[in-house]
Each structure stands twice: as structure tokens, then as C-alpha cells.
Write an enzyme that holds these catalytic residues in place. Sequence first.
Site, PDB file in Angstrom:
ATOM      1  N   ARG A   1     -12.600  -1.359 -41.385  1.00  0.00           N
ATOM      2  CA  ARG A   1     -13.446  -1.372 -42.582  1.00  0.00           C
ATOM      3  C   ARG A   1     -12.868  -0.415 -43.617  1.00  0.00           C
ATOM      4  NH1 ARG A   1     -19.661   0.229 -41.974  1.00  0.00           N
ATOM      5  NH2 ARG A   1     -18.789   2.324 -41.748  1.00  0.00           N
TER       6      ARG A   1
ATOM      7  N   CYS B   1     -21.893  -6.451 -36.400  1.00  0.00           N
ATOM      8  CA  CYS B   1     -21.339  -5.156 -35.973  1.00  0.00           C
ATOM      9  C   CYS B   1     -22.351  -4.032 -36.132  1.00  0.00           C
ATOM     10  CB  CYS B   1     -20.065  -4.830 -36.756  1.00  0.00           C
ATOM     11  SG  CYS B   1     -20.322  -4.661 -38.532  1.00  0.00           S
TER      12      CYS B   1
ATOM     13  N   ASN C   1     -27.689  -2.656 -39.935  1.00  0.00           N
ATOM     14  CA  ASN C   1     -28.405  -1.425 -40.291  1.00  0.00           C
ATOM     15  C   ASN C   1     -28.694  -1.372 -41.786  1.00  0.00           C
ATOM     16  OD1 ASN C   1     -27.929  -0.913 -37.630  1.00  0.00           O
ATOM     17  ND2 ASN C   1     -26.414   0.680 -37.954  1.00  0.00           N
ATOM     18  N   ASP C   2     -27.663  -1.598 -42.598  1.00  0.00           N
ATOM     19  CA  ASP C   2     -27.858  -1.560 -44.044  1.00  0.00           C
ATOM     20  C   ASP C   2     -28.602  -2.793 -44.541  1.00  0.00           C
ATOM     21  OD1 ASP C   2     -27.059   0.857 -45.131  1.00  0.00           O
ATOM     22  OD2 ASP C   2     -24.936   0.339 -45.042  1.00  0.00           O
TER      23      ASP C   2
ATOM     24  N   GLU D   1     -24.321  -7.015 -45.928  1.00  0.00           N
ATOM     25  CA  GLU D   1     -25.310  -5.955 -45.734  1.00  0.00           C
ATOM     26  C   GLU D   1     -26.200  -5.758 -46.951  1.00  0.00           C
ATOM     27  OE1 GLU D   1     -23.117  -2.403 -44.830  1.00  0.00           O
ATOM     28  OE2 GLU D   1     -21.521  -2.926 -46.227  1.00  0.00           O
TER      29      GLU D   1
ATOM     30  N   HIS E   1     -23.143  13.831 -32.743  1.00  0.00           N
ATOM     31  CA  HIS E   1     -22.100  13.953 -31.720  1.00  0.00           C
ATOM     32  C   HIS E   1     -22.685  14.032 -30.317  1.00  0.00           C
ATOM     33  CE1 HIS E   1     -18.697  15.355 -34.573  1.00  0.00           C
ATOM     34  NE2 HIS E   1     -18.589  14.087 -34.285  1.00  0.00           N
TER      35      HIS E   1
END
Length: 584
Positions: free
Chosen positions: A345, A514, A466-467, A443, A198
Site C-alpha cells: 500500500r 484486508c 475499518n475506514d 474505503e 505493540h
Amino acid sequence: MASFTLQGIPVSRGIAIGRAHLLRPAALDVQHYLVAQEQVEAEVRRLQDAITQVHKELQAIWSDLPQDAPTELGAFLDVHALILSDPMISEAPLDIIRNRHYNAEWALVTQIDVLSAQFDEIEDDYLRERKADIQQVAERVLKVLTGSAHSLPRAEGIDERSANMIVVARDISPADMMQFRDAAFNGFVTDEGGQNSHTAIVSRSLGIPAVVGTGNASRLIEQDDWLIIDSDAGVVIVAPSPLVLEQYRELQARLLKARKKLLKLKKTPAVTLDGVEITLLANIELPDHAIAAVEAGASGVGLFRSEFLFMGRTGHAHKLPTEEEQFTAYRAAVQAMKGRPVTIRTLDVGADKPLDTTDHNILNPALGLRAIRYCLAEPQIFMTQLRAMLRASAFGPVHILIPMMAHAFEIDQSLAMIEQAKAELKAENKKFDADIHVGAMIEVPAAALTLPLFVKKLDFLSVGTNDLIQYTLAIDRADHEVAHLYNDIHPAILQLLHMTVTAAEKAGIPVAICGGMAGDRRLTRLLIGMGFRELSMPAALLPEIKQEILNTNLENLQPHIKKILRSYDPQIIQDVVASLASVA
């Protein structure tokens, strides 16, 4: 004092210069003692009263939010209020007091340790870092119990130079951040956190320099030390020399001037010098984030991470958000975008995610029952979400994005469930977009290697870099010991990206990126040079990515892109990618 430098994770952009203000965690030195049987209920009431007081504090902060406060701050307050109300926080520590006779502070810390251990098992970076929310809520209760609640110094009555304050802490809660709008602060340094903490999210939304994950900054930095935050490099300079201080002041002034110039690009279309239009989209976690996306000039939402709606709801399935709750949230985002598309998603959680307290004993949750695998294994949860998404599509363009696809049957079963949801809504006379677009996240390497199957059955693709990097290079992103192996321009990654964009072009369907690569300005020319025409990223990054596009001639990039894709030598690839920045 001798100058020294700390290295951390850069999570926003810019330079901050100021004095250190340390926030000491209340949980470090809580008392541990046993209470007598006759004092147990009094100790229970003491903890209950502290929880009630924190509820009031959160409500007061919410009520006092200025109109120009970033929407993220209010949303995080809501999350903290939900966590505080959850039985895992509000009731479980009371049972510990009654059963083990622990004092209130000890009972609370004991329960938080249990919950934290569960969150440590989560593979997904974003959800794993939500552990910090639970710890921050608990710390706020501890401050009430121990009487150590802190307040930040105000800016009034002190000269401008000393007014610049950099907050240094183990971690910083969103609720604490509310005070910072009225305090004299201009940067954050934390021991903990990562790209999705955060502190990172709020600092990006506020445009404030921050470095997180330094490990021990709060123990090495002293109160009122002069600090420089270089949040582009992830560096904190403690007690800088006068020469270094002056150099950074000049750099800070140049960056500030450049940022003001970037803000003028909001309404300028993202078109390259040779006339190719690039669609820039925003990633959001909450409906309110859509407002910030519009303000930043986004052409739509490229990724709405719906799992955020499921956070803070530990327990059984009846505690998950209802269809009506989800519909209301999705509709709010769609209406805020005013006709621009919103890609939602489907739930990206699984056996490793904190939807219940069952111990699934999974050796590697990254390879377990997550994302679409989880949704197909829990058809009621999936159907509820699909119905909510479809209903929201009656209020504006909605695209459904399904994560972690790898098998033909996953595509077929997902499409069948969407058709079933349509049939149910039609029978109930509820409106929806009958032609809603359905796409897959690429991914998993298996998906990138079997793209003809995907483009034949789906309307669009979106690459989750990322994945994709994690699975292709066999790197657990949560493991610091292999973090140095995470390489977004590894030749294997570039080949998979090239295969994906080529297959989508051949099929005539859109393909977006994304993942984190989309918001990295150093990679913008590489991605659009490879053929990607849609990039989705945090809204705050849109202006600088747009500026890069406006200064790019795609035709002139092509010889360099071909050289990159022909090479399997990491050093050659790295050198050519770096050289793209200077291509006129």
C-alpha cells in the site's frame, strides 16, 4: 479478597491463568525542581548519559535475542532505537534544561507530553497508537535516571502453578517484552492500548492471551492476585473463586488441544466443502513479518503497510526514508515470500500524521489531506516510493495498492505517475515489472458507489473495512463515546460490500478484504458467502480462518446470504449472521 471483573479490548485469543506481576511506570512520580545555572550542564550530561545507557541496553537485548524470537520483537527494538536517536527525544529535552532550568526527569516528561499531544490528533488507529512507543522509550530513560529499572522474576526454582505470571501494567514496551521470553509469564493486561498497540501485535505474534485498554487494571489489581484472562471476551477476572478457576482450567485445556490441531492445517489448501478455493493472505508492517506470513501458510501478502517505514522520523522531508532504503525493505519482503505476491500500500499518512512538526490546525484530520491526497500533493515523496516499489517488482510479484481513492482524477494522476516512474527507471536501465498490477482500496463510500469507474481503469480492488465503516457511519474510531456505534454488519456496510464484490466479478478482476472483518472468524462465512475469494489478515489468525473455510459449504449458505442482503433490519441481520455458524 472479593472477586471482580474488568472489561477491556480483546487483542489475541485464548485463556491465561496466573498470578499478577505489576510493572510500575517510572513516569508517575518524577521529581520536578529547578537547577541552578552552574548545574545546568551537569544536568544535561546526566540526561545524555541515561540516553546512552538505554541505547546500550537496547543493543544488548537485540544481541541476546534467541533465534526463535518473533521477527516483530527485533523490528520494534529498531523502532525504539530510532526514536531514542531522534532530536525530538535526544536534543529537545536538553534545550528545555538549558532554557527553563528543569531537572532532567521533568524536562524529558515535558517534551514527551508535547509529542503525545501531537499524536493524539492522529486519526489513524495504528499510527496514533505509536505514541506508546515514544512514551515507552522515555519511560526506559526515566528508569535509568531514577534508578527504578525493574527486572522480572525467573521461572527457575519455583513450582509450575506459581510460575504462571500475568504481567499487569499501564503499558508494556517491546523492549520490556524481551525479558518475558526468559520469565515465567503467560499473559498481559494493560490500562492503555488498542487493537494496534505493540502489546497487541506482539501478543498475537507470540500467541499469548492479552486484554488491553482496561483503563485502571494496574491500580485495582494487587501484586500476586490470582487472575484469569479470557482474551476472546476481553475480560479479566480478579481473585476468581475455586469453582470459576476450575472451569477456566478445563476450558484452557480444550483450547490448547484445539490450537495444536489447527497447526496441522498449514499446508492444507483453503478449499470449501463444495470445492471453492479461498486465497488467504497476510497483513504485514515490516519486511521481516513476511517470514512469519510464510510460516503461517499465507498465499501472499495482501497488505504491506508501508507507512511503518516512515515512523520515528520527525522533522523535514530529508529525514524520510530514501528510495534505496524503501527498495531494500520492499525487496526483502518480496524475496521472503518466495514467489508469492506482495501487495504494497502506498503511503497512508497525511497532514494529521507525524512526518513533520508543523501545526496544520485541521478540525477533522480523517477528512483532510491524507493517503493518496497527501501523495499527490507531495509528488516527490510519492515518486520516490513508486520507484522503490517498481524496482522491488524485479525480484517477485508486486502489486501496488492505492488508499482512499474517491475521484477519477486521483486514479488518472496516480496511474500517470506510475508510468512516469517506469519511464525514469527504463531510461536508467533499472529492472522492474512493466505489467505490475495497480489497485485501489475501497474505503470511501464514494468509491463503492462509483465502482464502474474503478474497475475500468484498475487491475484489482481491496476493501479496507475499518475506514469504510468509519466513513459510512460517520464514526471517529478514536472517539470512545461513539465506539459502540461501530458496526461491521450494519445494513449499509453489507450493501457496499455486496456492490463491490458484484462489480469486481462482473469486470473479471480480483477483490480482497484486508480490513479487520477479514480476520474475524464470526464473519468468515458471511464474506465468502457474499463472493469474496481473497481475505487478508494478521498471520496468526490464518489457521482458524482456514479451518472455518474447510468446514463451510458455500452452496448451502446462499439462501441465508440472500436473506441478509434483502434485509435492512439490524436484528434480523445479526440473527442470520449468527446462524451461519450452524449451517452444515
